[in-house]
Design a protein around this motif. Sequence first.
Motif, PDB file in Angstrom:
ATOM      1  N   TYR A  29       0.834  -1.224   0.000  1.00 16.64           N
ATOM      2  CA  TYR A  29       0.000   0.000   0.000  1.00 16.64           C
ATOM      3  C   TYR A  29       0.859   1.262   0.000  1.00 16.64           C
ATOM      4  CZ  TYR A  29       0.848  -0.322   5.073  1.00 16.64           C
ATOM      5  OH  TYR A  29       1.435  -0.415   6.305  1.00 16.64           O
ATOM      6  N   ALA A  30       0.236   2.383  -0.288  1.00 17.38           N
ATOM      7  CA  ALA A  30       0.929   3.661  -0.403  1.00 17.38           C
ATOM      8  C   ALA A  30       1.613   4.047   0.903  1.00 17.38           C
ATOM      9  CB  ALA A  30      -0.055   4.752  -0.813  1.00 17.38           C
ATOM     10  N   GLU A  31       2.823   4.502   0.774  1.00 19.48           N
ATOM     11  CA  GLU A  31       3.639   4.912   1.921  1.00 19.48           C
ATOM     12  C   GLU A  31       4.397   6.176   1.568  1.00 19.48           C
ATOM     13  OE1 GLU A  31       6.105   1.602   4.354  1.00 19.48           O
ATOM     14  OE2 GLU A  31       6.182   1.531   2.185  1.00 19.48           O
ATOM     15  N   PRO A 254      12.191   7.596  -4.017  1.00 21.22           N
ATOM     16  CA  PRO A 254      12.537   6.205  -4.320  1.00 21.22           C
ATOM     17  C   PRO A 254      11.296   5.399  -4.711  1.00 21.22           C
ATOM     18  CG  PRO A 254      12.648   6.594  -1.952  1.00 21.22           C
ATOM     19  CD  PRO A 254      12.274   7.902  -2.582  1.00 21.22           C
ATOM     20  N   PRO A 255      11.476   4.364  -5.525  1.00 21.81           N
ATOM     21  CA  PRO A 255      10.343   3.523  -5.947  1.00 21.81           C
ATOM     22  C   PRO A 255       9.964   2.572  -4.827  1.00 21.81           C
ATOM     23  CG  PRO A 255      12.374   2.752  -6.978  1.00 21.81           C
ATOM     24  CD  PRO A 255      12.757   3.916  -6.107  1.00 21.81           C
ATOM     25  N   GLN A 257       7.559   0.585  -3.785  1.00 24.93           N
ATOM     26  CA  GLN A 257       7.119  -0.811  -3.953  1.00 24.93           C
ATOM     27  C   GLN A 257       8.282  -1.696  -4.413  1.00 24.93           C
ATOM     28  OE1 GLN A 257       5.235   1.786  -4.326  1.00 24.93           O
ATOM     29  NE2 GLN A 257       3.422   1.221  -3.180  1.00 24.93           N
TER      30      GLN A 257
ATOM     31  N   HIS B   7      -4.305   0.427   6.450  1.00 23.19           N
ATOM     32  CA  HIS B   7      -3.166   1.338   6.606  1.00 23.19           C
ATOM     33  C   HIS B   7      -3.679   2.754   6.782  1.00 23.19           C
ATOM     34  CE1 HIS B   7      -4.061   1.413   2.260  1.00 23.19           C
ATOM     35  NE2 HIS B   7      -3.544   2.637   2.252  1.00 23.19           N
ATOM     36  N   LEU B  10      -2.721   7.987   3.112  1.00 26.64           N
ATOM     37  CA  LEU B  10      -1.569   8.795   2.695  1.00 26.64           C
ATOM     38  C   LEU B  10      -2.057  10.005   1.910  1.00 26.64           C
ATOM     39  CD1 LEU B  10       1.522   8.883   2.838  1.00 26.64           C
ATOM     40  CD2 LEU B  10       1.562   7.749   0.612  1.00 26.64           C
ATOM     41  N   ILE B  12      -0.244  13.017   1.357  1.00 29.78           N
ATOM     42  CA  ILE B  12       0.874  13.928   1.128  1.00 29.78           C
ATOM     43  C   ILE B  12       0.857  14.272  -0.363  1.00 29.78           C
ATOM     44  CG2 ILE B  12       2.149  12.853   3.029  1.00 29.78           C
ATOM     45  CD1 ILE B  12       3.955  11.480   0.966  1.00 29.78           C
ATOM     46  N   GLY B  14       2.183  13.332  -2.824  1.00 31.79           N
ATOM     47  CA  GLY B  14       2.795  12.256  -3.568  1.00 31.79           C
ATOM     48  C   GLY B  14       3.963  11.630  -2.845  1.00 31.79           C
ATOM     49  N   PRO B  15       4.073  10.255  -2.900  1.00 37.27           N
ATOM     50  CA  PRO B  15       3.103   9.317  -3.467  1.00 37.27           C
ATOM     51  C   PRO B  15       1.724   9.446  -2.821  1.00 37.27           C
ATOM     52  CG  PRO B  15       5.149   8.178  -2.861  1.00 37.27           C
ATOM     53  CD  PRO B  15       5.240   9.570  -2.343  1.00 37.27           C
ATOM     54  N   ILE B  16       0.701   8.987  -3.556  1.00 33.38           N
ATOM     55  CA  ILE B  16      -0.680   9.101  -3.081  1.00 33.38           C
ATOM     56  C   ILE B  16      -1.288   7.705  -2.912  1.00 33.38           C
ATOM     57  CG2 ILE B  16      -0.930  11.339  -4.224  1.00 33.38           C
ATOM     58  CD1 ILE B  16      -2.780   9.876  -6.302  1.00 33.38           C
ATOM     59  N   GLU B  17      -2.504   7.654  -2.440  1.00 28.75           N
ATOM     60  CA  GLU B  17      -3.242   6.386  -2.322  1.00 28.75           C
ATOM     61  C   GLU B  17      -3.466   5.780  -3.720  1.00 28.75           C
ATOM     62  OE1 GLU B  17      -4.576   4.518   0.275  1.00 28.75           O
ATOM     63  OE2 GLU B  17      -3.272   5.771   1.523  1.00 28.75           O
ATOM     64  N   PHE B  18      -3.490   4.443  -3.752  1.00 27.34           N
ATOM     65  CA  PHE B  18      -3.662   3.760  -5.031  1.00 27.34           C
ATOM     66  C   PHE B  18      -5.008   3.069  -5.124  1.00 27.34           C
ATOM     67  CE2 PHE B  18       0.940   3.341  -3.966  1.00 27.34           C
ATOM     68  CZ  PHE B  18       1.378   4.292  -4.871  1.00 27.34           C
ATOM     69  N   GLN B 197       3.978   8.854  -9.530  1.00 32.08           N
ATOM     70  CA  GLN B 197       3.421   8.644  -8.184  1.00 32.08           C
ATOM     71  C   GLN B 197       2.540   9.757  -7.639  1.00 32.08           C
ATOM     72  OE1 GLN B 197       6.579   9.444  -8.740  1.00 32.08           O
ATOM     73  NE2 GLN B 197       7.258  10.969  -7.284  1.00 32.08           N
ATOM     74  N   PRO B 203       2.406   3.729  -8.531  1.00 34.47           N
ATOM     75  CA  PRO B 203       3.552   3.771  -7.611  1.00 34.47           C
ATOM     76  C   PRO B 203       4.757   4.491  -8.233  1.00 34.47           C
ATOM     77  CG  PRO B 203       2.504   1.636  -7.496  1.00 34.47           C
ATOM     78  CD  PRO B 203       1.860   2.368  -8.649  1.00 34.47           C
ATOM     79  N   PRO B 204       5.659   5.007  -7.395  1.00 31.27           N
ATOM     80  CA  PRO B 204       6.839   5.708  -7.913  1.00 31.27           C
ATOM     81  C   PRO B 204       7.792   4.772  -8.644  1.00 31.27           C
ATOM     82  CG  PRO B 204       6.958   5.460  -5.511  1.00 31.27           C
ATOM     83  CD  PRO B 204       5.600   4.989  -5.919  1.00 31.27           C
TER      84      PRO B 204
END
Lengths: 386, 386
Positions: A29-31, A254-255, A257, B7, B10, B12, B14-18, B197, B203-204
């Motif tokens: 999940y997104a972090e 950073p990537p 996942q 979780h 998120l 912020i 970015g990164p954001i929720e997926f 992201q 994802p990034p």
Amino acid sequence: MSTQAPHNTLLIPGPIEFDDAVLQSMSHYAESHVAPGFVKVFGETITLTRKLFQSTNPSAQPFIIAGSGTLGWDLVSANLIEKGENALVLNTGYFGDSFGKCLETYGAQVTHLRAPIGDRPAFEEIEHALKQKPYKVITITHVDTSTGVLNDIKTIAQVVRRVSPNTLVVVDGVCSVGSEEIAFDEWDLDAVVTASQKAIGCPPGLSIVMCSGRAIQAATARKTPASAYYASIANWLPIMQNYENNKPSYFATPPTQLVHALHTTLSQITARPMAERFAIHVAASDRVKAAVAELGMTQVAPKPECQAHGMTAMYLPQGLVAPDVLPGLLKRGVIFAAGLHKEIAPKYIRFGHMGVSISDPNRNDVDKALAALKEALAEAKQAKGL
Amino acid sequence: MSTQAPHNTLLIPGPIEFDDAVLQSMSHYAESHVAPGFVKVFGETITLTRKLFQSTNPSAQPFIIAGSGTLGWDLVSANLIEKGENALVLNTGYFGDSFGKCLETYGAQVTHLRAPIGDRPAFEEIEHALKQKPYKVITITHVDTSTGVLNDIKTIAQVVRRVSPNTLVVVDGVCSVGSEEIAFDEWDLDAVVTASQKAIGCPPGLSIVMCSGRAIQAATARKTPASAYYASIANWLPIMQNYENNKPSYFATPPTQLVHALHTTLSQITARPMAERFAIHVAASDRVKAAVAELGMTQVAPKPECQAHGMTAMYLPQGLVAPDVLPGLLKRGVIFAAGLHKEIAPKYIRFGHMGVSISDPNRNDVDKALAALKEALAEAKQAKGL
């Protein structure tokens, strides 16, 4: 029971098949890239990379950066050598040519020491070449993905240290790290460039570069500034140090996942002695090479000491070309790669046997592949009236 | 019911929720990067990127490359401008400074046109600056992630075309693409640099750069060769063209799982008119900004026309700093970002409201965040006796 959707078995020299847990990490999940949870995982991943290289010297530094393996060539070319300095490229084919182009892009004077197809430069030739000019770097393709040729980087590093001790020893280990023995500190290497998607067993998207203290010194004490921004060692060095010290830090996102996936696979890999992992790859390789010979085929790399252990490049029987055989393999659920070396491309195929395909006792990928190969060859010969 | 592990949300910039489907695409089984299945997906993803930018001009070219958003700056700096040529950086803070450093790394002569914190350079200032020197490129941070300042790239491009028609208009859209209106062809932009992201919702790990025909021309008809290898437009151009024409092609291994995830999110985004997506972001932003005002806070970007629609940077009430409030948000399951602009960092926090968090009607992330913000502020004030 795998959690992955049914699919043909990918046995090319990278990307390779993935462990279920590694793929599941990709769906994390997104972090936030600067939140404690991710900082810890990224820091541990950098430390695990040291283990992968059997390195304990704190002056060595792993770099894990979003990018393809190719980006590692830029890291070397933009940081470890300055405009007008000399680079010696031990060239065994496609990847030596490309690494040479990358070095030239950043202003290096490149000399190629070329070996015939399927062979590698002899130690005497390397020694002779090193005596001709002061070389800032020597680059060696550890395993040439295009031909399956293995270079003996341990002995080459010894030759370099004896003949030209200040030359930085740079290894393109994209197709070797995780399948071929590498003792980074003990062999006194300066940079090993690799990527996530081959024997490391992580999906593609990470450029991984291991640098010695000597390489870091060369990158940070340049006469001229590094000639790249994203590929600048000076820009990434504090970031990698901070994450490993559990401190959030930012240069580029950073990537997250992919870093989780790398953490998972490196935890699996380094849970056992690296020597054990290399021995498993040697045993599987011996089995594949014996079977290939039994099927009447020769290898692109004929000398046993020049043969990689994570892949086999085999010439097809006379009268057959890759498109005669690859569809027959696919029909049987197995994917090999076509030839890549442009002078011989249609005449040979490549079989990648690394990572979970050979190390996971619950898989029988090699047996399946060898059976499929035997049948596909027979079918192709029959179709051609051979 | 989400398939993701529970979780904190998120929020912020970015990164954001997926979206669940996007994350599931990240776990795609191993595939060859040159096999028909992946070639089709990558080709379609490039085509979908054109739609994201509302571009139909075939001379424009999207690039999708393994890397962080930062890599896009290298693509611009190593290809669109030559050593000694002038670059005008419209500087609204952190990201303008960094883009400037990247341009200088590749030899550009950089002039910064700086705006006060929370503001943007006025059109008259930009026009005046453009008349001082021949600029090869002008760079604009569309949304400055550090402050939430929005630049009016449509009007700036008009000013450039009128005053200095050959100057390439380069937009840093890392924090805007997918949330702010961009009409690439119609506005006559030359390059928009972004990443996967943020509002794109992937994802990034992907650097995404959209180039005009004019930019491609500048990159391929240089007087000197491009000064990067991995970040070379000339090296990637045939690869992108081939994949989009459904032909396998190799320069560096693409990050296959990330490309699948990008394909999934771009399919979702472009399934509806882009105008509708932008309107949803505007509506959510209006709601957030009204709530922030109601809580007695001001924005780092005070002028409404300078406020981004995918994020809000808000000054905390007098007497509070970010570490007083962020833990209270986290306790309520919400993650905002700390300040990034070094001159004001502790005094403000950033709330990212883009992508599925605002476009998915099954989520109530904004309501949850605003309620948490209200409570966390009250708690922090009480703790400080304010």
